[in-house]
Structure formats: C-alpha cells, structure tokens
Design an enzyme around this catalytic site. Structure first.
Site, short mmCIF file in Angstrom:
data_model
loop_
_atom_site.label_atom_id
_atom_site.label_comp_id
_atom_site.label_asym_id
_atom_site.label_seq_id
_atom_site.Cartn_x
_atom_site.Cartn_y
_atom_site.Cartn_z
N GLY A 99 17.14 -17.90 -32.39
CA GLY A 99 17.37 -18.84 -31.29
C GLY A 99 17.92 -19.90 -31.92
N ILE A 100 19.78 -18.99 -33.16
CA ILE A 100 20.62 -20.11 -32.91
C ILE A 100 21.05 -20.33 -32.04
CG2 ILE A 100 21.46 -18.39 -33.67
CD1 ILE A 100 21.13 -21.24 -36.01
N THR A 150 0.65 -18.94 -26.25
CA THR A 150 -0.26 -19.45 -26.19
C THR A 150 -0.61 -18.39 -27.18
OG1 THR A 150 -0.91 -20.49 -24.90
CG2 THR A 150 -3.18 -19.14 -25.88
N ARG A 157 21.25 -28.75 -24.23
CA ARG A 157 19.78 -28.23 -23.40
C ARG A 157 20.54 -27.52 -21.96
NH1 ARG A 157 15.15 -26.29 -23.58
NH2 ARG A 157 13.40 -28.01 -23.11
N SER A 165 13.35 -19.54 -22.05
CA SER A 165 12.74 -21.35 -22.90
C SER A 165 13.08 -21.88 -20.93
CB SER A 165 13.37 -22.15 -23.41
OG SER A 165 15.02 -22.07 -23.06
N GLY A 207 20.35 -21.46 -29.34
CA GLY A 207 19.96 -22.59 -28.69
C GLY A 207 19.83 -24.27 -29.31
#
Length: 344
Positions: A9-10, A164, A194, A83, A12
């Site tokens: 996830g670099i 989860t 973001r 995400s 992000g």
C-alpha cells in the site's frame, strides 16, 4: 546496520507517510507495487527520495514470497487494501480478496521466508515483524463506547468483515507460529493526501473549489454520522512503535474525540469565511446501506504502553486539508485535471 522495511500500500496515504517516517529513522524502505506502469508509483517516487520498490500483488501468493525473500525485511507493514468502505458493497468479492485473503497471503510469505514452523515455533531465517492495518470499521454496531482492544466486533460492511478476518488471522499466526504479528486498530485518519472520494477530503476539496468559484454545491450523505478523526502522519508513528515492543500486541489508535460530518463541513467552510448551510445538500444515495453511526477510540493502552500521543487535533487537520486544496486548486484551474491529481 540499518533496518529494512517492506510496505504494502505504498502509494496510499498511510504508505507515503510511513515511508517518510521510517526513512527519517534511518531505515532502508521498499514499497510493494503491482506492475511497472503505475502513475501513483511515479508520483510517490518523486515525493519521497530514497524509497525503493519491489514488484508484488496481494492477490498473488508467489509474488509476495519473492518480494519478501528479495528484500529480507526486518519489518513488514501490510497497509495495502481497498480502503473506500462504500465500494465494498459494490465489489464485495474483490474487497474480500484484497483486504481479507491478501492478509493471509502476506502472512504466509513472511512465515515461509522466516522459516516459521507450527511444530517447533522456531525461526529458520530470522524473525520478521509483521504489522497488519486493522480498522475501527470492525467495531461496526458498537457494543460499548469508547471502543478498546477488547470490544466485541460487529462489522457493518463487507469492508469491515474482511478487515475482521485479517485481524483475526494475524492473531492466529501469532499464536500458531510464534510470529511477531500485531494489528493496529486505527480509527479514521486523514490528511491532504487522502483520496478525493473520502468524506473529509471531499469536503476540503469542495470548500476550496467553492471559495474559488469553481463549484457551487457539496453533496453529502449522513451529516450526523460521527467518527474519531485524526491525522495520518500521527498514526504511522504508532504503527512503527508497535513493532518496537518486546512482546507483540494489538492496539487501538485514535484521538478519543468524536466529530460529525456536519462538524467537518462547518470547520472547513468557516476557515474560508463561508456558511456551510448555504452550500451543503444531502443526497440520500450517499447514505450507506448499513450505517456505522458512532466510532470513538479509547487509545489509553497505546498512550500508556507505546508512549504515543496525537499531535494534530481535528480542527487543525481540517484547516490543513483546506489550505492544501486551496493551493492546489489555485495552481490547477482545469477542474478535470485537478481531480486527476488529488487521488492517492
């Protein structure tokens, strides 16, 4: 000899802030990237000098084993995920593959390269420490407030369900193989990096565009939904601290303060001298099928055991995001081109 870290996830928000933090700590840092022709990879390479890349895909077990074996990291941070929570109702299978089974594949890669054996619990190639990015969305329909490490999990979205699974499978590998594996149960964390689809960034970008006369209205869903929002740059410090402890453990990370979507809009519009009620319209289509109304962290364990404290409060965060978008929108007056530059 400097430590080596591998981050999924670099490209992000969290991956970029974590890479900067670790490089500042003297680490050698590799980011896992899928494919060569990735515009986000080029962007983050320019943003963060000294960052290296390795090919890999959370949906391809073999590529993950190869990446971990090549880098030989001391620490692996699994931040890669789909995400955006609303997308998990539209593409639940994809989100489950990446956010759930992807965690299992990454754990397996670490186990294989480390030489961890269930029968002995010993390491053949040296212990690799593993961080899993869990989420407050796992709490869902909350059993208590604020939420802590022991709070019952009742996720209310496919995203939350997949997270989860990732949370529990990390714990299972810790208990089954003696792996140093931890989960950070992070509450909502935002920044100027973001993606534009997330509500805080959607608000800050719209405020900038409205202030500059490039947009008139902002459509939002449930204005009363409340979240515990913090600054992503603060939260990556907690990730790093979790992997520096003598014993592995899971931690809730948040500010302990709740704000509504309405609060976010009011603060952002106030910052540029506008009345939010004159510009915000409610769109029922933006309301989630199963809403999570209130999420609030109890970060006392992280504060006590990690020595972690957030440094940026919510009002400062929203003002920071508006200022960043004002500068970016002022430089790029072409609306379509602007939107192509704002999503991480």
């Amino acid at each position: 000899m400097s430590k080596r870290a591998l981050i999924t996830g670099i490209t992000g928000q969290d991956g970029s802030y974590l890479a900067e933090h670790l490089l500042g700590q003297g680490y050698q840092v590799w980011g896992l990237c899928r494919g060569q022709a990735n515009p986000r990879k080029d962007r983050i390479a320019r943003l963060i000098p000294g960052l290296s890349f390795v090919d890999g895909d959370l949906m391809d077990q073999g590529s993950l084993v190869s990446a971990v074996d090549l880098v030989q990291p001391d620490e692996v941070y699994n931040l890669g995920a789909v995400s955006f929570v609303p997308m998990s109702w539209q593409q639940p299978e994809l989100v489950t593959e990446v956010n759930g089974t992807g965690v299992l594949r990454m754990l397996e890669a670490v186990r294989i390269v480390s030489g961890l054996s269930k029968s002995t619990g010993s390491t053949g190639g040296g212990q690799i420490r593993f961080y899993q990015a869990s989420s407050s969305e796992m709490f869902g329909q909350v059993a208590e407030s604020p939420q802590r490490e022991t709070t019952f999990l009742h996720p209310r979205s496919p995203y939350g369900v997949a997270k989860t699974f990732g949370h529990y499978i990390t714990r299972n590998y810790r208990e089954s193989y003696g792996m140093y594996g931890v989960s950070g149960i992070l509450f909502n964390h935002e920044s100027p990096r973001r993606g534009a689809e997330f509500v805080t960034r959607k608000i800050s970008l719209a405020v900038a565009l409205i202030k500059l006369g490039m947009q008139d209205k902002l459509s939002l869903g449930n204005l009363d939904a409340q979240r515990d929002w913090g600054f992503a740059g603060d939260y990556v410090r907690a990730m790093h601290l979790m992997l520096q402890q003598d014993e592995p453990g899971d931690y809730v990370v948040g500010t302990g303060a709740m704000h509504s979507v309405k609060d976010a809009a009011r603060i952002a519009f106030d910052h540029v001298g506008l009345d939010w009620e004159e510009h915000v319209v409610v769109d029922p289509d933006l309301v989630r099928p199963a809403e999570v109304e209130t999420l609030c962290a109890d970060p006392s364990a992280a504060r006590r055991e990690l020595g972690w404290e957030p440094e940026v409060d919510f009002e400062e965060l929203m003002r920071m995001m508006v200022e960043s978008d004002l500068q970016q929108a002022s430089r790029e007056r072409d609306y379509s081109r602007l939107l192509s530059t704002v999503s991480w």
